[in-house]
Design an enzyme around this catalytic site. Structure first.
Site, PDB file in Angstrom:
ATOM      1  CE  LYS A 189      -4.491  -1.376   1.730  1.00  0.00           C
ATOM      2  NZ  LYS A 189      -5.248  -1.524   2.826  1.00  0.00           N
ATOM      3  CE  LYS A 203      -8.571 -11.955  -2.831  1.00  0.00           C
ATOM      4  NZ  LYS A 203      -7.654 -11.391  -1.598  1.00  0.00           N
ATOM      5  CE  LYS A 255     -14.126  -4.918  -1.994  1.00  0.00           C
ATOM      6  NZ  LYS A 255     -14.754  -5.153  -1.297  1.00  0.00           N
TER       7      LYS A 255
END
Ligand code: TRP
Length: 349
Positions: A130, A212, A215
Site C-alpha cells: 500500500k 484472485k 474489486k
C-alpha cells in the site's frame, strides 16, 4: 452413583461444552461485496453464526487509512451494512456493527501500539504494497492498520477469525502481540486461530483466472458483485476467459474452466465432480451460460433484499446501535482488564 448423579454429570459436561467459541471478522467498506468476497468470506460467516458466538463489523476505521471522499465513505458504510444483512448475516444470531461505534477498538489499539515494534509493523507485506501504491499518503494509520486489527480481534477474546489468505500475516501479528502481552502481563488475551476456508477460498478473476478476483481490478469484467443485475452478470460470464481444448474438467492446466467449475459448485451446492459429469460433452458456451445463470439466480434475492434494507435507514440504525451496544459491553471487560494489567489507575471496584 445414583441415577440422578449420572444424570447430573451429563448435564454438567454438557454445560461446560456449551461455552461457544467466539468467531469474529471485519470487512472494509470499499466497492461492493464481490462473488470472491461472498464465496471466500461472507457466505461462511452466515454458516458460522449458528455454531459460534459471532461478531461481524464494518471496518470503517481501517477504511480511513486511504483517502476517501467523506460522503462516499459514509454511503459505502451504509451500503455494506445492507449488503451484509442481505447476504444472510442475521442480527438475531450475530453481533453486527460499525467498528467506529465501539471506542474500545481504538483504545485497545493504542495500548497494543505500545507493545508492538515498528520493525514488526513495517515488515507487513500489505503495508509495503500500500505504501508503494499510495506513495503520496504513507500515513501512520497505514502502518498501524494491523495493530488496530489485532485490537479488533483480541478485544472479544476471539477463538476463530475467518479471513482471506491475504490477511494471514496480519493474523500472525495479532497472535504474536497476544502472546507477548500475556507473557509480559499475565494471561489476558485468547490467542486466536485463523480460519481460512479450503474449498473455493479463492475465486479467480473471470478475465485472468490466474489472479484472485478483486474489486480493485481495473477491468470490471473480471468480477461480479452480489448486488449486480442479472444481465450484467450474464454478460460477464459469457465473456469469461476459458482455456484451450473443449473438455469441462478441473485441472491445473485449465485455470479458467476450473474457476468456473468452482463457482458453479459453490453456487449450486453440487461437488466439482458432479458438475464435471453434468457438463460432460457440452461446449464452453453452454457451460459459461449455465454458470452465469447459477450466479444470477443465487444473487437475485440478495440484490432484492439489499434494496429493501438500504431503503430502510431506520432499521439499519436500529440494528447497528443494538450491535454496537452489545459489542461495547463485551469489549469493556477485556479493556478494563488490560488497563489494570498495564498499570493504569482505576477507581472501579
Ligand atoms: N483487514 C481485513 C481485510 O481487509 C478487515 C479486518 C479488519 C478484519 N479488522 C479485522 C478481519 C479483524 C478480521 C478480523 O480483509
Amino acid at each position: 452413583m445414583t441415577e440422578k448423579g449420572v444424570y447430573m454429570t451429563e448435564i454438567n459436561d454438557k454445560v461446560q461444552n456449551e461455552r461457544k467459541k467466539v468467531v469474529l471478522s471485519g470487512i472494509q467498506p470499499t466497492g461492493t461485496i464481490t462473488l470472491g468476497n461472498y464465496v471466500g468470506a461472507v457466505s461462511n460467516w452466515g454458516k458460522m453464526q449458528d455454531d459460534y458466538d459471532s461478531l461481524f463489523f464494518i471496518a470503517d476505521l481501517h477504511a480511513l487509512t486511504v483517502r476517501r471522499e467523506p460522503a462516499e465513505l459514509r454511503q459505502m458504510c451504509m451500503s455494506f451494512f445492507a449488503q451484509l444483512l442481505a447476504c444472510g448475516i442475521d442480527p438475531e444470531k450475530s453481533v453486527l456493527y460499525f467498528q467506529s461505534h465501539v471506542p474500545a477498538h481504538s483504545e485497545l489499539a493504542w495500548i497494543l501500539n505500545c507493545n508492538t515494534y515498528v520493525g514488526e509493523a513495517s515488515r507487513m507485506t500489505q503495508f509495503k504494497d500500500k505504501s508503494a501504491k499510495h506513495a503520496d499518503n504513507i500515513n501512520m494509520g497505514l502502518m498501524d492498520y494491523p495493530v488496530l486489527m489485532a485490537a479488533d480481534i483480541l478485544l472479544f477474546r476471539s477463538d476463530l477469525v475467518p479471513v482471506g489468505i491475504d490477511q494471514k500475516q496480519h493474523l500472525e501479528l495479532a497472535r504474536d502481540i497476544a502472546i507477548r502481552f500475556n507473557n509480559r502481563y499475565g494471561d489476558t488475551f485468547v490467542v486466536p486461530e485463523g480460519y481460512i476456508p479450503k474449498t473455493g477460498a479463492k475465486v479467480c478473476s473471470l478475465q485472468d483466472p490466474t489472479a484472485k478476483m478483486s474489486k480493485s481490478d481495473p477491468d470490471p469484467n473480471g468480477w461480479v458483485s452480489v448486488i449486480e443485475d442479472e444481465s450484467s452478470i450474464m454478460k460477464k460470464f459469457k465473456r469469461a476467459v476459458t482455456d484451450s481444448g473443449n473438455e469441462i474438467v478441473a485441472r491445473e492446466d485449465k485455470p479458467g474452466i476450473t474457476n468456473l467449475l468452482v463457482i458453479y459448485s459453490v453456487m449450486t451446492g453440487k461437488t466439482v465432480e458432479e458438475a464435471e459429469r453434468e457438463f460432460a460433452g457440452c461446449g464452453y458456451g453452454t457451460f459459461k451460460t449455465a454458470v452465469g445463470e447459477a450466479v444470477a439466480a443465487k444473487f437475485k434475492p440478495i440484490r432484492e433484499e439489499y434494496a429493501r434494507y438500504l431503503a430502510d435507514k431506520a432499521y439499519i440504525a436500529e440494528v447497528a446501535k443494538a450491535g454496537a451496544e452489545k459489542a461495547a459491553r463485551i469489549a469493556a471487560r477485556t479493556l478494563a482488564k488490560v488497563k489494570r494489567k498495564v498499570g493504569l489507575v482505576s477507581f472501579d471496584k
